[in-house]
Write a protein that holds these residues in place. Structure first.
Motif, short mmCIF file in Angstrom:
data_model
loop_
_atom_site.label_atom_id
_atom_site.label_comp_id
_atom_site.label_asym_id
_atom_site.label_seq_id
_atom_site.Cartn_x
_atom_site.Cartn_y
_atom_site.Cartn_z
N LYS A 137 44.77 40.50 32.77
CA LYS A 137 43.81 41.27 33.58
C LYS A 137 43.03 40.35 34.50
CE LYS A 137 41.58 44.80 32.13
NZ LYS A 137 40.67 45.73 31.41
N ASP A 138 42.62 39.20 33.99
CA ASP A 138 41.87 38.26 34.83
C ASP A 138 42.69 37.79 36.03
OD1 ASP A 138 39.71 38.40 33.13
OD2 ASP A 138 40.21 36.58 32.03
N LYS A 139 43.97 37.57 35.80
CA LYS A 139 44.83 37.04 36.86
C LYS A 139 45.14 38.05 37.95
CE LYS A 139 45.26 32.91 35.22
NZ LYS A 139 44.67 31.75 35.96
N VAL A 140 45.21 39.33 37.57
CA VAL A 140 45.56 40.34 38.56
C VAL A 140 44.36 41.12 39.08
CG1 VAL A 140 47.85 40.62 37.55
CG2 VAL A 140 45.99 42.14 36.83
N GLN A 141 43.17 40.82 38.57
CA GLN A 141 41.97 41.57 38.96
C GLN A 141 41.77 41.57 40.48
OE1 GLN A 141 39.91 43.17 36.58
NE2 GLN A 141 39.07 44.19 38.37
N ALA A 142 42.07 40.42 41.10
CA ALA A 142 41.82 40.29 42.54
C ALA A 142 42.90 40.94 43.39
CB ALA A 142 41.68 38.82 42.90
N ALA A 143 43.98 41.34 42.75
CA ALA A 143 45.11 41.89 43.53
C ALA A 143 44.80 43.26 44.08
CB ALA A 143 46.34 41.94 42.64
N GLU A 180 50.69 44.12 45.87
CA GLU A 180 50.81 44.18 47.32
C GLU A 180 51.01 42.81 47.94
OE1 GLU A 180 47.31 46.27 48.57
OE2 GLU A 180 48.06 48.21 47.88
N GLY A 181 51.63 41.92 47.17
CA GLY A 181 51.90 40.59 47.68
C GLY A 181 50.69 39.71 47.90
N LYS A 182 49.54 40.14 47.36
CA LYS A 182 48.29 39.42 47.60
C LYS A 182 47.96 38.38 46.53
CE LYS A 182 46.27 43.37 50.05
NZ LYS A 182 45.17 44.39 50.05
N ASN A 183 48.75 38.35 45.47
CA ASN A 183 48.43 37.42 44.39
C ASN A 183 49.71 36.75 43.88
OD1 ASN A 183 47.35 36.07 42.17
ND2 ASN A 183 45.98 37.76 41.63
N PRO A 184 50.31 35.90 44.73
CA PRO A 184 51.56 35.24 44.32
C PRO A 184 51.37 34.34 43.11
CG PRO A 184 50.67 34.27 46.34
CD PRO A 184 49.89 35.52 46.09
N GLU A 224 53.70 34.52 39.82
CA GLU A 224 54.42 33.36 39.30
C GLU A 224 54.08 33.10 37.83
OE1 GLU A 224 57.20 30.44 39.38
OE2 GLU A 224 56.74 31.88 40.99
N LEU A 225 52.80 33.28 37.49
CA LEU A 225 52.38 33.06 36.11
C LEU A 225 53.00 34.06 35.16
CD1 LEU A 225 50.50 31.71 33.97
CD2 LEU A 225 48.77 33.42 34.61
N PHE A 274 58.28 44.41 40.43
CA PHE A 274 57.17 45.27 40.06
C PHE A 274 55.84 44.55 40.28
CE2 PHE A 274 54.30 47.77 37.60
CZ PHE A 274 54.84 49.04 37.49
N LEU A 275 55.75 43.31 39.83
CA LEU A 275 54.52 42.53 39.99
C LEU A 275 54.16 42.35 41.46
CD1 LEU A 275 55.19 39.79 37.30
CD2 LEU A 275 53.37 41.51 37.20
#
Length: 264
Positions: free
Chosen positions: A258-264, A130-134, A138-139, A124-125
């Motif tokens: 939210k901070d970690k996935v914001q750029a995804a 879209e595979g842009k934030n590995p 991982e976190l 799901f992650l």
């Protein structure tokens, strides 16, 4: 953004639950509503010959509104997606279960009465970022996210984990404008005797509610036809839930999420 996808998945997954009036609310006088509720409380079973389709529907709605817990299992279609729901919820804010989207993954949902937690799986992650934030994947992998209910976008999660709040949505929206409510036929759902009530919803699809005819008139299954249709079964009604919050070292705060996935 991942949070929006999680929220929308929860909302879509509970779409059929929110239609648990099956055929929607009817514009009855308050006195008639009270009388129907009284029948539901007093009757040992449904007298399907004497009751109208509207009365059967109303008794089912009132019975579910008075339940202390329920487990909802089934699928609902949304556009080209089919979301699977397996969620137990009670009136104390306890809940546990999963929602999944084939080809996208799934996430677990857990509520301990104080806080709502969710745990997306790796698939799901990876899919929703879209595979842009590995690094974010991982976190977050294998960890619970806490505090999500404090975010407006995630309000559905709080609603999903409280049966009292969830039943407030019953009959809301366009499906409350159901028409042509008619009686169906006798049958069985998961071994229990039922009687069905049918109607047309706002999109023209047919909604079928299967109501228990012995004991309390609980709704035991809802079926909706059409492209956004599906089926939901109601099981384990009034069965006590036991939920334990995940260990603190396995929880990540939603603000950090939210901070970690914001750029995804």
């Amino acid at each position: 953004m991942l949070s929006k996808r999680l929220a929308s998945t929860t909302a879509i997954g509970l779409l059929l639950v929110a239609g648990a009036t099956a055929c929607g609310d009817n514009d009855k006088p308050a006195a008639a509503d009270k009388a129907a509720a009284g029948k539901a409380a007093a009757a040992p079973g449904l007298d399907t010959e004497k009751l109208t389709a509207e009365e059967i529907q109303k008794q089912a709605k009132d019975a579910l509104a008075g339940a202390t817990s329920v487990k909802v299992v089934g699928t609902v279609n949304k556009d080209a997606d089919q979301i699977a729901v397996d969620l137990a919820v009670d009136t104390k804010g306890l809940c546990k279960g999963t929602l999944s989207l084939p080809g996208t993954g799934k996430f677990e949902l857990l509520g301990d009465g104080k806080q709502v937690y969710l745990k997306p799986d790796t698939a799901f992650l990876t899919s929703v970022t879209e595979g842009k934030n590995p690094q974010a994947v991982e976190l977050l992998k294998g960890r619970w996210i806490g505090g999500a209910q404090d975010d407006p976008e995630m309000k559905e999660l709080t609603t999903a984990c409280n049966l009292k709040e969830l039943t407030k949505t019953f009959g809301a929206g366009d499906d409350s404008k159901a028409t042509n409510i008619t009686k169906g036929s006798a049958g069985t759902v998961n071994g229990a005797k039922t009687f069905s009530v049918k109607s047309k919803n706002s999109s023209g699809g047919e909604v079928t509610l299967h109501v228990a005819t012995e004991g309390k008139p609980y709704p035991l299954r809802i079926e909706k036809s059409g492209k956004d249709g599906g089926q939901m079964d109601f099981t384990d009604i009034d069965k006590a839930l036991t939920v334990q919050a995940p260990p603190a070292d396995q929880v990540i705060d939603y603000s950090l999420f939210k901070d970690k996935v914001q750029a995804a």
